[in-house]
Design a protein around this motif. Structure first.
Motif, PDB file in Angstrom:
ATOM      1  N   ILE A 123       0.496 -29.659  -2.101  1.00 20.32           N
ATOM      2  CA  ILE A 123       1.423 -30.723  -2.532  1.00 20.32           C
ATOM      3  C   ILE A 123       0.701 -32.040  -2.614  1.00 20.32           C
ATOM      4  N   ARG A 124       0.069 -32.413  -1.490  1.00 22.58           N
ATOM      5  CA  ARG A 124      -0.512 -33.820  -1.294  1.00 22.58           C
ATOM      6  C   ARG A 124      -1.474 -33.980  -2.607  1.00 22.58           C
ATOM      7  N   LEU A 125      -2.364 -33.101  -2.616  1.00 25.11           N
ATOM      8  CA  LEU A 125      -3.316 -33.020  -3.627  1.00 25.11           C
ATOM      9  C   LEU A 125      -2.678 -33.099  -5.099  1.00 25.11           C
ATOM     10  N   ILE A 126      -1.804 -32.347  -5.374  1.00 22.98           N
ATOM     11  CA  ILE A 126      -1.267 -32.534  -6.674  1.00 22.98           C
ATOM     12  C   ILE A 126      -0.623 -33.773  -7.055  1.00 22.98           C
ATOM     13  N   ARG A 127       0.310 -34.043  -6.148  1.00 23.54           N
ATOM     14  CA  ARG A 127       1.081 -35.377  -6.084  1.00 23.54           C
ATOM     15  C   ARG A 127      -0.142 -36.652  -6.482  1.00 23.54           C
TER      16      ARG A 127
ATOM     17  N   GLU B 261      -3.076 -36.311  -7.487  1.00 17.71           N
ATOM     18  CA  GLU B 261      -3.593 -36.171  -9.088  1.00 17.71           C
ATOM     19  C   GLU B 261      -2.778 -36.622 -10.187  1.00 17.71           C
ATOM     20  N   LYS B 262      -1.400 -36.430  -9.915  1.00 20.06           N
ATOM     21  CA  LYS B 262      -0.638 -36.835 -10.796  1.00 20.06           C
ATOM     22  C   LYS B 262      -0.021 -38.622 -10.767  1.00 20.06           C
ATOM     23  N   GLY B 263      -0.867 -39.087  -9.814  1.00 22.34           N
ATOM     24  CA  GLY B 263      -0.583 -40.369  -9.476  1.00 22.34           C
ATOM     25  C   GLY B 263       0.746 -40.773  -9.093  1.00 22.34           C
ATOM     26  N   MET B 264       1.301 -39.890  -8.173  1.00 20.68           N
ATOM     27  CA  MET B 264       2.779 -40.099  -7.887  1.00 20.68           C
ATOM     28  C   MET B 264       2.508 -40.427  -6.309  1.00 20.68           C
ATOM     29  N   THR B 265       3.476 -41.504  -6.126  1.00 21.50           N
ATOM     30  CA  THR B 265       3.533 -41.974  -4.528  1.00 21.50           C
ATOM     31  C   THR B 265       4.422 -40.974  -3.850  1.00 21.50           C
ATOM     32  N   LEU B 266       4.460 -40.798  -2.675  1.00 15.63           N
ATOM     33  CA  LEU B 266       5.314 -39.933  -1.775  1.00 15.63           C
ATOM     34  C   LEU B 266       6.619 -40.451  -2.139  1.00 15.63           C
ATOM     35  N   GLU B 267       6.967 -41.527  -2.188  1.00 16.43           N
ATOM     36  CA  GLU B 267       8.370 -41.975  -2.301  1.00 16.43           C
ATOM     37  C   GLU B 267       8.905 -41.559  -3.684  1.00 16.43           C
ATOM     38  N   LYS B 268       8.062 -41.534  -4.728  1.00 21.49           N
ATOM     39  CA  LYS B 268       8.483 -41.146  -5.912  1.00 21.49           C
ATOM     40  C   LYS B 268       8.814 -39.732  -6.018  1.00 21.49           C
ATOM     41  N   LEU B 269       7.830 -38.738  -5.583  1.00 29.58           N
ATOM     42  CA  LEU B 269       7.994 -37.382  -5.467  1.00 29.58           C
ATOM     43  C   LEU B 269       9.286 -36.971  -4.518  1.00 29.58           C
ATOM     44  N   ALA B 270       9.492 -37.740  -3.693  1.00 34.90           N
ATOM     45  CA  ALA B 270      10.543 -37.358  -2.517  1.00 34.90           C
ATOM     46  C   ALA B 270      11.946 -37.564  -3.583  1.00 34.90           C
ATOM     47  N   GLU B 271      12.104 -38.554  -4.024  1.00 39.05           N
ATOM     48  CA  GLU B 271      13.244 -39.005  -4.944  1.00 39.05           C
ATOM     49  C   GLU B 271      13.365 -37.856  -6.029  1.00 39.05           C
ATOM     50  N   LYS B 272      12.257 -37.527  -6.858  1.00 41.30           N
ATOM     51  CA  LYS B 272      12.448 -36.622  -7.810  1.00 41.30           C
ATOM     52  C   LYS B 272      12.698 -34.952  -7.256  1.00 41.30           C
ATOM     53  N   SER B 273      12.251 -35.073  -6.127  1.00 46.54           N
ATOM     54  CA  SER B 273      12.589 -33.725  -5.525  1.00 46.54           C
ATOM     55  C   SER B 273      13.648 -33.483  -4.488  1.00 46.54           C
TER      56      SER B 273
ATOM     57  N   GLY C 255       3.400 -22.708  -8.612  1.00 46.33           N
ATOM     58  CA  GLY C 255       2.065 -23.194  -8.979  1.00 46.33           C
ATOM     59  C   GLY C 255       1.519 -24.098  -7.853  1.00 46.33           C
ATOM     60  N   ILE C 256       2.202 -24.401  -6.794  1.00 43.38           N
ATOM     61  CA  ILE C 256       1.540 -25.035  -5.730  1.00 43.38           C
ATOM     62  C   ILE C 256       0.483 -24.221  -4.920  1.00 43.38           C
ATOM     63  N   TYR C 257       1.044 -22.857  -4.882  1.00 51.44           N
ATOM     64  CA  TYR C 257      -0.052 -22.092  -3.881  1.00 51.44           C
ATOM     65  C   TYR C 257      -0.946 -21.548  -4.794  1.00 51.44           C
ATOM     66  N   THR C 258      -2.243 -21.981  -4.664  1.00 49.48           N
ATOM     67  CA  THR C 258      -3.586 -21.282  -5.400  1.00 49.48           C
ATOM     68  C   THR C 258      -4.024 -20.540  -4.842  1.00 49.48           C
ATOM     69  N   GLY C 259      -4.025 -20.015  -3.645  1.00 47.17           N
ATOM     70  CA  GLY C 259      -4.485 -19.025  -2.989  1.00 47.17           C
ATOM     71  C   GLY C 259      -4.184 -17.319  -3.393  1.00 47.17           C
TER      72      GLY C 259
ATOM     73  N   GLU D 292       8.126 -28.641  -6.738  1.00 46.66           N
ATOM     74  CA  GLU D 292       7.451 -27.981  -7.722  1.00 46.66           C
ATOM     75  C   GLU D 292       8.136 -28.666  -8.970  1.00 46.66           C
ATOM     76  N   LYS D 293       9.319 -28.701  -9.123  1.00 46.15           N
ATOM     77  CA  LYS D 293      10.124 -29.176 -10.205  1.00 46.15           C
ATOM     78  C   LYS D 293       9.834 -30.943 -10.210  1.00 46.15           C
ATOM     79  N   GLY D 294      10.103 -31.593  -8.905  1.00 45.31           N
ATOM     80  CA  GLY D 294       9.598 -32.907  -8.895  1.00 45.31           C
ATOM     81  C   GLY D 294       8.196 -33.271  -9.515  1.00 45.31           C
ATOM     82  N   LEU D 295       7.407 -32.360  -9.271  1.00 41.45           N
ATOM     83  CA  LEU D 295       5.911 -32.321  -9.660  1.00 41.45           C
ATOM     84  C   LEU D 295       5.723 -32.182 -11.157  1.00 41.45           C
ATOM     85  N   GLY D 296       6.890 -31.761 -11.717  1.00 42.93           N
ATOM     86  CA  GLY D 296       6.774 -31.323 -13.148  1.00 42.93           C
ATOM     87  C   GLY D 296       6.136 -30.176 -13.640  1.00 42.93           C
ATOM     88  N   MET D 297       6.155 -29.162 -12.541  1.00 46.51           N
ATOM     89  CA  MET D 297       5.558 -27.683 -12.849  1.00 46.51           C
ATOM     90  C   MET D 297       6.777 -26.940 -13.624  1.00 46.51           C
TER      91      MET D 297
END
Length: 94
Positions: A15-19, A21-33, A69-73, A59-64
């Motif tokens: 989650i942190r890596l994707i966030r 990579e998208k140039g989002m702050t924790l606060e922005k993702l929290a707001e969107k999520s 999409g988050i779990y890549t394993g 995932e929705k907040g990240l625009g997926m």
């Protein structure tokens, strides 16, 4: 319950890596999520278990566009972790 902490850390790192990579702050993702920044920070650090609902909100907040999409394993590995976690909980109740 040995597997759950590792799964929490792995999902949190993704989650942190994707966030980032998208140039989002924790606060922005929290707001969107619709999750508090404090709770999201705890999730990213692997300190809190992640519910399916929160995973979908993040995932929705990240625009997926697709869930999962988050779990890549390996998906089988994810289910094995979840199965062992649930099984351990079941044993603890006995």
């Amino acid at each position: 319950m040995q597997k759950s902490p590792e799964l929490n850390r792995r999902l949190g790192r993704m989650i942190r890596l994707i966030r980032q990579e998208k140039g989002m702050t924790l606060e922005k993702l929290a707001e969107k999520s619709l999750i508090t920044p404090k709770h999201l920070s705890s999730i990213e650090r692997g300190k809190t278990s992640l519910s399916v609902v929160n995973l979908l909100l993040i995932e929705k907040g990240l625009g997926m566009k697709k869930p999962g999409g988050i779990y890549t394993g390996d998906l089988i590995e994810l289910y094995e972790h979840l199965y062992e976690y649930v099984h351990d909980l079941d044993q603890a109740d006995k």
